[in-house]
Design an enzyme around this catalytic site. Structure first.
Site, PDB file in Angstrom:
ATOM      1  N   GLU A   1      -4.844  -6.893  14.652  1.00 27.75           N
ATOM      2  CA  GLU A   1      -4.369  -5.552  14.288  1.00 27.75           C
ATOM      3  C   GLU A   1      -5.546  -4.572  14.375  1.00 27.75           C
ATOM      4  O   GLU A   1      -5.374  -3.399  14.671  1.00 27.75           O
ATOM      5  CB  GLU A   1      -3.749  -5.552  12.880  1.00 27.75           C
ATOM      6  CG  GLU A   1      -2.720  -4.448  12.697  1.00 27.75           C
ATOM      7  CD  GLU A   1      -1.932  -4.532  11.393  1.00 27.75           C
ATOM      8  OE1 GLU A   1      -2.541  -4.416  10.317  1.00 27.75           O
ATOM      9  OE2 GLU A   1      -0.698  -4.695  11.441  1.00 27.75           O
TER      10      GLU A   1
ATOM     11  N   LYS B   1       0.838  -1.200   0.000  1.00 24.91           N
ATOM     12  CA  LYS B   1       0.000   0.000   0.000  1.00 24.91           C
ATOM     13  C   LYS B   1       0.877   1.256   0.000  1.00 24.91           C
ATOM     14  O   LYS B   1       0.683   2.175  -0.782  1.00 24.91           O
ATOM     15  CB  LYS B   1      -0.924  -0.035   1.222  1.00 24.91           C
ATOM     16  CG  LYS B   1      -1.820   1.172   1.336  1.00 24.91           C
ATOM     17  CD  LYS B   1      -2.781   1.032   2.507  1.00 24.91           C
ATOM     18  CE  LYS B   1      -3.493   2.347   2.764  1.00 24.91           C
ATOM     19  NZ  LYS B   1      -4.427   2.275   3.884  1.00 24.91           N
TER      20      LYS B   1
ATOM     21  N   LYS C   1       9.343  -0.770  14.490  1.00 28.62           N
ATOM     22  CA  LYS C   1       9.935  -0.406  13.196  1.00 28.62           C
ATOM     23  C   LYS C   1      11.010   0.660  13.387  1.00 28.62           C
ATOM     24  O   LYS C   1      12.097   0.578  12.829  1.00 28.62           O
ATOM     25  CB  LYS C   1       8.858   0.185  12.263  1.00 28.62           C
ATOM     26  CG  LYS C   1       7.887  -0.810  11.673  1.00 28.62           C
ATOM     27  CD  LYS C   1       6.986  -0.078  10.680  1.00 28.62           C
ATOM     28  CE  LYS C   1       5.813  -0.912  10.220  1.00 28.62           C
ATOM     29  NZ  LYS C   1       4.866  -0.177   9.396  1.00 28.62           N
TER      30      LYS C   1
ATOM     31  N   GLU D   1      10.408  -4.623   4.744  1.00 31.82           N
ATOM     32  CA  GLU D   1      10.497  -6.021   4.301  1.00 31.82           C
ATOM     33  C   GLU D   1      10.226  -6.124   2.806  1.00 31.82           C
ATOM     34  O   GLU D   1      10.959  -6.771   2.056  1.00 31.82           O
ATOM     35  CB  GLU D   1       9.465  -6.887   5.050  1.00 31.82           C
ATOM     36  CG  GLU D   1       9.728  -7.070   6.527  1.00 31.82           C
ATOM     37  CD  GLU D   1       9.118  -5.966   7.385  1.00 31.82           C
ATOM     38  OE1 GLU D   1       8.829  -4.865   6.850  1.00 31.82           O
ATOM     39  OE2 GLU D   1       8.954  -6.208   8.595  1.00 31.82           O
TER      40      GLU D   1
ATOM     41  N   HIS E   1      -4.856 -33.686  17.594  1.00 26.86           N
ATOM     42  CA  HIS E   1      -3.753 -34.523  18.088  1.00 26.86           C
ATOM     43  C   HIS E   1      -2.623 -33.669  18.647  1.00 26.86           C
ATOM     44  O   HIS E   1      -1.495 -34.131  18.766  1.00 26.86           O
ATOM     45  CB  HIS E   1      -3.266 -35.434  16.964  1.00 26.86           C
ATOM     46  CG  HIS E   1      -4.343 -36.365  16.511  1.00 26.86           C
ATOM     47  ND1 HIS E   1      -4.571 -37.585  17.104  1.00 26.86           N
ATOM     48  CD2 HIS E   1      -5.319 -36.211  15.576  1.00 26.86           C
ATOM     49  CE1 HIS E   1      -5.615 -38.163  16.523  1.00 26.86           C
ATOM     50  NE2 HIS E   1      -6.091 -37.347  15.599  1.00 26.86           N
TER      51      HIS E   1
ATOM     52  N   GLY F   1      -4.824  -2.047   5.023  1.00 28.01           N
ATOM     53  CA  GLY F   1      -4.061  -3.197   4.522  1.00 28.01           C
ATOM     54  C   GLY F   1      -4.770  -4.517   4.780  1.00 28.01           C
ATOM     55  O   GLY F   1      -4.883  -5.367   3.899  1.00 28.01           O
ATOM     56  N   ARG F   2      -5.277  -4.703   6.006  1.00 30.95           N
ATOM     57  CA  ARG F   2      -5.891  -5.988   6.343  1.00 30.95           C
ATOM     58  C   ARG F   2      -7.290  -6.147   5.765  1.00 30.95           C
ATOM     59  O   ARG F   2      -7.930  -7.174   5.965  1.00 30.95           O
ATOM     60  CB  ARG F   2      -5.890  -6.180   7.859  1.00 30.95           C
ATOM     61  CG  ARG F   2      -6.514  -5.028   8.629  1.00 30.95           C
ATOM     62  CD  ARG F   2      -6.140  -5.101  10.101  1.00 30.95           C
ATOM     63  NE  ARG F   2      -6.635  -3.965  10.878  1.00 30.95           N
ATOM     64  CZ  ARG F   2      -5.971  -2.813  11.018  1.00 30.95           C
ATOM     65  NH1 ARG F   2      -4.830  -2.620  10.400  1.00 30.95           N
ATOM     66  NH2 ARG F   2      -6.475  -1.843  11.752  1.00 30.95           N
TER      67      ARG F   2
END
Ligand code: F6P
Length: 542
Positions: free
Chosen positions: A355, A207, A506, A213, A386, A269-270
């Site tokens: 978030e 965005k 950050k 990253e 399990h 973003g999400r």
């Protein structure tokens, strides 16, 4: 300063109601109402929600609906759809619902109907996907594109990965889809392992187009491509496209804005998987299936906007989640899809829920006064059975579960599906009803072992039963959780659309970067961080 929701009359009524309800076991609630299992269920848009195994009564639901009314949930929903700047800390509208609004509808932001611009980007995406599929778009050497690598992180990765995995059954099997998110070089190395640069297209999805990253991985991808194609800079144009709101940064990276698919700052973003961030999804499943995905989202959006709250699926799920969290004291929610294709759905939900609702203050900055977003986690069934289900059944913590299952398998195989569904139904039953000490003894269990074999039960769960995993159903399911998150955030009066909590880490990381190599070690941190940096430098020989 706003008062905490905990001071509202409806909240206080719920607190005293919980004191009365607490001693009752789900066994008693079911015994007192033989029709409970059918009554406390909702069938909306092909999603059947059985919420009868929650520790609620009709009175609980009435009081939760009163809480929604008293806190102005209806007004907040209307404000979102009207394009009001409900993301107050960033002064932005929140209009992911416009991303899936059909052509011809109108959703206004800043005095302008945004739907035509949304549809125009979707058309460009479809045109691009068709050119890649048909071979009209080729790589630098004229070869067809066979590999798509999406580079992004957070909302620019989790939605695309989740949707690709969820809809793999519908995907172009002749193509390879990979995803790089982590700044750990291993992620990039493994995602490109075995790929030929001349057949590989990178989608740089960000965005902001500034995320450390993603930009680091994008530069590595550029170098990898040029190394594989003889260093000709002109190759970048045929092997990179961008998805972003930041045209200037895209151009600066060297991607022509002709090869950029835009979206807008009113898309969080999400909440962006139905924007151009879904380009990899469209390349995987094709424009028609992507259209069905959007239609599913839109159907749930419309339901959320218009259905009365007592029959509104996202509102109800949000209220039940809030009940389990704020009144029963549950700190986590397990999301357990009994559908292998939904294996990344819990990870996707983690960003969406945590978030969004991991906030400690109300929209005006005053303390929220109660617990907000719970911890979401999960794994596909039956694998979790399990592993961690032991704790859910017999541990000391209360962990409400959302079970998700589909009636029709996409890969029918002998008895597999009946066995899978038998397991999901059994888990909800075991959690709710458990096994008493008398039942354990009646089985002939030695007295010394009886306590170990007791299941106290009374553990809440929702079961979502759908017919079949299709693009449309996936859209409905994701929108259901989006709006459930909205419902909870609105009641707590928090900003579910900012994410300031990711900033500090950050900034500190940027400060530390130069200290890890060369001579520039300021050693201005705490003694623990200083020692870790010193040890790292020693170990790597810097
Ligand atoms: O750091 C958090 C975050 O801002 C998320 O909200 C977002 O989805 C992610 O980073 C990626 O951001 P971008 O798409 O701008 O690269």
């Amino acid at each position: 300063m706003s008062e905490s929701v905990t001071r509202s009359a409806a909240w206080q009524a719920l607190e005293s109601h919980w004191r009365e309800l607490q001693p009752l076991h789900l066994r008693q609630l079911f015994a007192a109402d033989p029709a409970r299992g059918e009554r406390l269920a909702l069938d909306v848009e092909g999603i059947y929600l059985d919420y009868s195994k929650n520790r609620v009564t009709d009175e609980t639901l009435r009081l939760l609906l009163a809480l929604a009314a008293e806190t102005g949930l209806a007004r907040r929903i209307a404000a979102m759809f009207r394009g009001e700047r409900i993301n107050v800390s960033e002064n932005r509208a929140v209009l992911h619902v416009a991303l899936r609004a059909p052509r011809g509808t109108s959703i206004v932001e800043g005095g302008e109907n945004v739907v035509p611009a949304v549809r125009a980007v979707l058309e460009r995406m479809a045109d691009f996907a068709e050119r890649v599929h048909s071979g009209a778009w080729t790589g630098h050497t004229g070869k067809r594109i066979r590999n798509i690598v999406n580079i992004g992180i957070g909302g620019s990765d989790l939605g695309p990965v989740m949707a690709y995995e969820a809809l793999r059954h519908y995907s172009a099997r002749g193509m390879e889809f990979r995803f790089v998110s982590n700044i750990d070089g291993t992620d990039f190395a493994e995602a490109t392992h075995g790929l030929c640069a001349d057949e590989t297209l990178f989608i740089v999805a960000s965005k902001t187009f500034t995320t450390l990253e993603t930009m680091t991985n994008a530069h590595s991808a550029r170098a990898w491509t040029l190394a594989g194609l003889g260093g000709d800079e002109a190759a970048v144009a045929k092997h990179f496209v961008a998805v972003s709101t930041n045209a200037a940064a895209v151009a600066e990276f060297g991607i022509s804005t002709e090869n950029m698919f835009g979206f807008w700052d009113w898309v969080g973003g999400r909440y962006s998987m139905t924007s151009a961030i879904g380009l990899s999804t469209m390349l995987a499943i094709g424009p028609a299936n992507f259209g069905a995905l959007l239609a599913g989202f839109h159907a749930m959006d419309e339901h959320f906007r218009s259905a009365p709250f007592e029959r509104n699926l996202p509102v109800l799920m949000g209220l039940l989640a809030l009940w389990n969290n704020n009144f029963l004291g549950a700190e986590t929610v397990a999301v357990l899809p009994y559908e292998q294709y939904l294996k990344r759905f819990p990870a996707y939900l983690q960003q969406l829920t945590m978030e969004s609702n991991g906030k400690h203050v109300q929209v005006d900055g005053s303390p929220v006064g109660c617990q907000t977003g719970p911890v979401y986690w999960g794994e596909p069934g039956t694998n979790g059975q399990h592993s961690f289900y032991q704790l859910i059944h017999q541990g000391t913590r209360l962990i409400p579960c959302d079970f998700i299952a589909f009636a029709k398998p996409l890969n029918p195989l002998g008895e597999h599906h009946d066995l899978l569904l038998a397991n999901v139904f059994a888990q909800g039953e075991a959690l709710a009803f458990g096994k008493t000490a008398d039942e354990v003894r009646a089985e002939g269990t030695p007295e010394a072992l009886a306590a170990h074999r007791v299941f106290e039960g009374n553990r809440p769960s929702n079961t979502l039963l759908l017919e079949k995993l299709t693009p449309e159903m996936l859209g409905k399911l994701v929108a259901l959780y989006e709006h459930s998150v909205f419902t909870q955030g609105a009641i707590w009066n928090i900003d579910s659309f900012d994410q300031w909590g990711v900033e500090l880490g950050k900034v500190l990381a940027q400060r530390i970067v130069p200290e890890l190599s060369g001579g520039a070690a300021a050693w201005a941190h705490d003694s623990s961080t200083n020692a870790l940096i010193r040890r790292y430098r020693q170990l790597k020989g810097a």
